[in-house]
Scaffold this active site. Structure first.
Site, mmCIF file in Angstrom:
data_model
loop_
_atom_site.group_PDB
_atom_site.id
_atom_site.type_symbol
_atom_site.label_atom_id
_atom_site.label_comp_id
_atom_site.label_asym_id
_atom_site.label_seq_id
_atom_site.Cartn_x
_atom_site.Cartn_y
_atom_site.Cartn_z
ATOM 1 N N ASP A 1 17.649 24.956 31.792
ATOM 2 C CA ASP A 1 17.752 26.059 31.103
ATOM 3 C C ASP A 1 16.534 26.908 30.952
ATOM 4 O O ASP A 1 15.415 26.381 31.363
ATOM 5 C CB ASP A 1 18.155 25.576 29.553
ATOM 6 C CG ASP A 1 18.920 26.990 28.964
ATOM 7 O OD1 ASP A 1 18.758 27.939 29.280
ATOM 8 O OD2 ASP A 1 19.474 26.531 27.769
HETATM 9 C C1 BGC Z 1 20.553 29.866 27.322
HETATM 10 C C2 BGC Z 1 21.151 29.769 28.634
HETATM 11 C C3 BGC Z 1 21.317 31.004 29.442
HETATM 12 C C4 BGC Z 1 19.808 31.150 29.808
HETATM 13 C C5 BGC Z 1 19.758 32.269 30.751
HETATM 14 C C6 BGC Z 1 18.952 30.327 27.663
HETATM 15 O O1 BGC Z 1 18.355 30.691 26.564
HETATM 16 O O2 BGC Z 1 20.351 28.659 26.656
HETATM 17 O O3 BGC Z 1 22.580 29.364 28.018
HETATM 18 O O4 BGC Z 1 21.925 30.784 30.512
HETATM 19 O O5 BGC Z 1 19.144 31.371 28.402
HETATM 20 O O6 BGC Z 1 19.809 33.433 29.905
#
Ligand code: BGC
Length: 827
Positions: A229
């Site tokens: 993530d």
């Molecule tokens: C979120 C993800 C997301 C990623 C990219 C993160 O903060 O938890 O779900 O895909 O950011 O934007």
């Protein structure tokens, strides 16, 4: 390995540069070897491709795309074919914008209704979640690009989301939190998967060889790329060794250096590195053709129409006294509620889409043959009182046949980065509903909310249509149901408890400490309520229709059930037939019953059809923590077929020989789990279930200390940072609009500074900051005292203090810069 020849021509540095992002959403290409960059984009309900300056939480505008209904709405349709079509449209839009991997679907289990991202997830049940997620992946990948199911695993709260340790027993992990991922991975072969921010039982999910190696890759056969993530990588070398491929977003060359050092020191084997490089190369080469071949535009009208169809299919009719709905042509309608003009149709955060257009109920009323008497907002969106608005709404309500009253959660209540404080609609909406019912009893509420709400207010309505978060065409979808153009066929994908306090995890959710202890074990959602015999407001799987269905002729076998479903009403409609497996006589504790399959059947009036729902041995199995395998207890199982978990219409019994495994809990006191009395499990029983002592919950000062904990640090500078952040967070809460960047930083550990600053800082800089939080800066006070004692004056003393604080950090920044430059020259 698939690309051994290519990899054998790479330098160590080149290999390592393939394993992290170079920009917020893109990986690093190697032109000399023809390896293109992969572009990632959120997200689960539409494409959020940021063409200009990228920030990962959606503050900067993204290219227009169709905002489809969010996952909760699609899950409420219980229609995997629809999910697949929607996902295919998202995939086509993504490819048209140059995106190689769409960051979705999200399939975390809804452990508690308060999780701020529940709107992005499918269900409390892994069978429904996994089936819908697999459909999404098939749809997205049918366009040639990759899907990225997320967040793996046991990621159930937003509070402290980047450094919270989910503590749970292996059986609960497997049966509840991993089972949906397992279905998704084994049925749809996603090209990537995203690890969650949190730790699981003491190890970051992204560094867990158990989650990534033993389970994901070895047991389930996943051969794609594991992606962290955004900012979620703790120690990339440890991640790569465990089976994680690409660190995102753009940690800079510091991360490359860490990997190179780990290989040189032997902490990471080159064989492991090559495996990950192979996955990264495969990803880049496999999605590139689809992106290159894609048309640079998409049919926005057709996708809007699909979004409307999906929104209608996801509407759940919760109440319909005296068949108030559907409304007949010519009904004189008062449209009341701010959401009628400005819909709440998606949640806030990384999933937010810059919609191609947004329909509103008010804007679409002219399309219907209803007679609109007028519109009044009725309440202030931010919860404030407005007697004038309420008065005008009551006047209007008194002059109509029917009131369409639009209620819902507001933007601040459904956001990534923050959990809801309670499960209620704002009081001003509830007061309005009560007052409107006093002047006109014919109230149909249209409810926009991405998660369950307390629902006492339903007494004030004759009809309630739960629209969840319907996406940009949600208003049209809702109107289609209100007018009878679409017969409602949605069913709740989560239980609606009577009160938040009825939810077994409510006393400790969200956990504010380092550990989030899943003391309720397997008893999540209906699994708890049905096992404990506790009443709910609305059960899992529930939803009304404009027609009626009869079930008959059940044939049951261990391979599944067959039955006849007939539409016994006057309009065409669809029924969701649900199959629950139960074992009334058991030795090993288990929930009262569990969903193991379902089928959605469309039937014309008077039509009947034979429906089959298959089962496999796994449908009867539990995860045995003693043998480390799925085992089946021998004996009789009930196959319960129904229209919700409470409305069981037919029951068949099958006998299974079982696998003969010993009861893993023999001699262990797990009484609360045998009686489903899990609302306040004590330490001893939870520890017995875990099979080990409880972990220490105290957050310490270190790389993984979160900004929200800085108040417990020993640094004057960081106290100021903490106070400033807290003030900004509170200001946003008061304004009713979430400040996503502040929320992100608030829950962020210090080490993420090295991961989120595009290479400006590395772990050396983080360590310098950590020293500061530990109180190193107070050494400057000694210099100040010395300066005063030596008569150099307060000015010089203050300067010395500042230098003392700043110099180590500045030196670390400089060292990072120099090392990065040196490495960049070699690339
Ligand atoms: C979120 C993800 C997301 C990623 C990219 C993160 O903060 O938890 O779900 O895909 O950011 O934007």
């Amino acid at each position: 390995m698939r690309h051994e020849d290519l990899i054998s021509t790479m330098t160590l540095a080149e290999k390592c540069t393939l394993l992290q992002g170079a920009t917020t959403f893109g990986t690093r290409p190697i032109e000399r070897l023809g390896i293109p960059s992969v572009e990632f984009s959120d997200g689960p309900s539409g494409v959020r491709h940021q063409a200009g300056d990228a920030d990962h939480l959606g503050l900067n505008a993204s290219e227009p795309a169709t905002c489809f209904p969010t996952a909760v709405t699609i899950a409420n349709s219980w229609d995997p074919r629809l999910a697949e079509r929607v996902a295919a449209a998202m995939g086509a839009e993504a490819a048209s914008q140059g995106v190689g991997v769409l960051l979705g679907p999200g399939l975390c289990i809804k452990r508690n209704p308060l999780c701020g991202r529940n709107f992005e997830y499918f269900s409390e049940d892994p069978c429904l979640s996994g089936t819908m997620a697999a459909a999404y992946v098939r749809g997205i990948q049918s366009t040639g690009i990759g899907a990225c199911p997320k967040h793996y695993a046991a990621n159930s709260q937003e509070t402290r989301r980047q450094a919270s340790d989910s503590v749970l027993d292996e059986r609960t992990l497997r049966e509840i939190y991993l089972a949906g991922f397992e279905t998704c991975v084994t049925e749809s072969a996603p090209r990537t998967i995203m690890t969650s921010y949190n730790l699981v039982n003491g190890t970051y999910a992204n560094e867990s060889s158990h989650l990534l190696g033993d389970i994901l890759r070895d047991e389930w056969g996943f051969d794609g790329a594991v992606v962290t993530d955004w900012g979620g990588s703790n120690d990339h070398a440890a991640g790569v060794a465990a089976g994680s491929t690409i660190e995102m977003p753009a940690p800079g060359l510091g991360s490359v250096r860490e990997l190179m050092d780990a290989v040189r020191s032997g902490a990471l084997s080159e064989a492991d590195l090559d495996e990950r490089v192979d996955e990264a190369v495969e990803l880049a080469l496999s999605v590139a053709p689809a992106v290159e071949a894609a048309r640079r535009s998409f049919d926005a009208d057709a996708h809007h129409a699909l979004a409307r169809e999906a929104a209608a299919a996801g509407c759940v009719l919760l109440k319909n006294e005296g068949e108030l709905l559907p409304l007949a042509a010519g009904t004189r309608v008062a449209l009341i509620g701010d959401f009628a003009k400005t819909p709440h149709y998606q949640g806030a955060g990384s999933s937010a889409v810059n919609s191609t257009r947004v329909d509103s109920l008010l804007g679409l009323m002219g399309e219907t043959d209803l007679d609109l008497v007028g519109y009044e907002p009725g309440f202030e969106r931010d919860g404030g009182e407005s007697p004038a608005r309420r008065g005008a709404a009551l006047d209007l309500a008194a002059h109509a046949d029917v009131v369409l009253l639009c209620l819902g959660l507001t933007e601040i209540q459904e956001s990534e980065g923050a959990d809801r404080p309670d499960m209620r609609l704002n009081d001003n909406q509830l007061e309005l509903a009560h007052a409107v019912a006093g002047v006109n009893p014919n109230v149909a509420v249209l409810l926009s909310a991405g998660s369950a709400v307390e629902s006492d207010w339903m007494d004030d309505a004759r009809a309630v249509l739960y629209c969840a978060l319907g996406g940009q065409a949600g208003a049209g979808g809702a109107l289609d149901v209100v007018t009878g153009r679409t017969c409602p066929s949605g069913r709740l994908s989560e239980t609606w408890p009577l009160r938040l306090s009825d939810v077994p995890s409510s006393a400790s959710f969200p956990s504010e400490g380092r550990c989030a202890e899943y003391r309720e074990g397997l008893y999540v959602g209906y699994r708890y309520f049905q096992s404990a015999g506790a009443p709910v407001a609305l059960p899992f799987g529930f939803g009304l229709s404009y027609t009626t269905f009869a079930y008959s002729g059940l044939e049951a076998s261990p391979d599944g059930v067959a039955l006849t479903v007939a539409n016994t009403g006057n309009v065409a409609g669809a029924e969701v037939v649900q199959l629950y497996v139960a074992k009334p006589e058991r030795e090993v504790f288990r929930p009262e019953q569990e969903l193991r399959g379902f089928a959605k059947v469309e039937l014309a009036p008077g039509e009947s059809r034979r429906v089959t729902i298959p089962l496999t041995e796994r449908s009867f199995a539990y995860f045995n923590v003693a043998t480390g395998r799925w085992e089946v207890e021998g004996g009789a199982y009930e196959l319960r077929v129904g229209a919700s978990c409470e409305d069981i219409r037919l029951v068949g019994v099958v006998e299974l020989a079982g696998t003969g495994a010993p009861n893993p809990y023999a001699g262990v006191d797990v009484t609360p789990y045998e009686t489903a009395d899990v609302t306040s499990v004590d330490d001893a029983h939870f520890s017995a279930l875990l099979g080990r002592p409880l972990p220490d919950d105290t957050p310490g000062i270190g790389r993984n200390m979160c900004f929200c904990d800085l108040g417990h640090g020993r640094s004057l500078v960081f106290w100021v940072v903490w106070l400033a952040l807290r003030a900004m967070k509170r200001a946003a809460e008061r304004s009713g609009r979430p400040n996503l960047n502040v929320l992100f930083v608030w829950n962020m550990p210090l080490r993420a500074i090295a991961k989120m600053t595009g290479g400006m800082a590395d772990m050396g800089v983080v360590d310098a900051l950590v020293r500061e939080v530990r109180g190193f800066g107070w050494g400057g006070a000694v210099l100040l005292a010395l300066s005063l004692a030596l008569g150099w004056g307060a000015g010089v003393g203050a300067l010395l203090w500042a230098l003392w604080v700043v110099a180590p950090i500045a030196l670390a920044l400089l060292a990072n810069l120099v090392r990065n430059r040196a490495l960049a020259r070699k690339l």
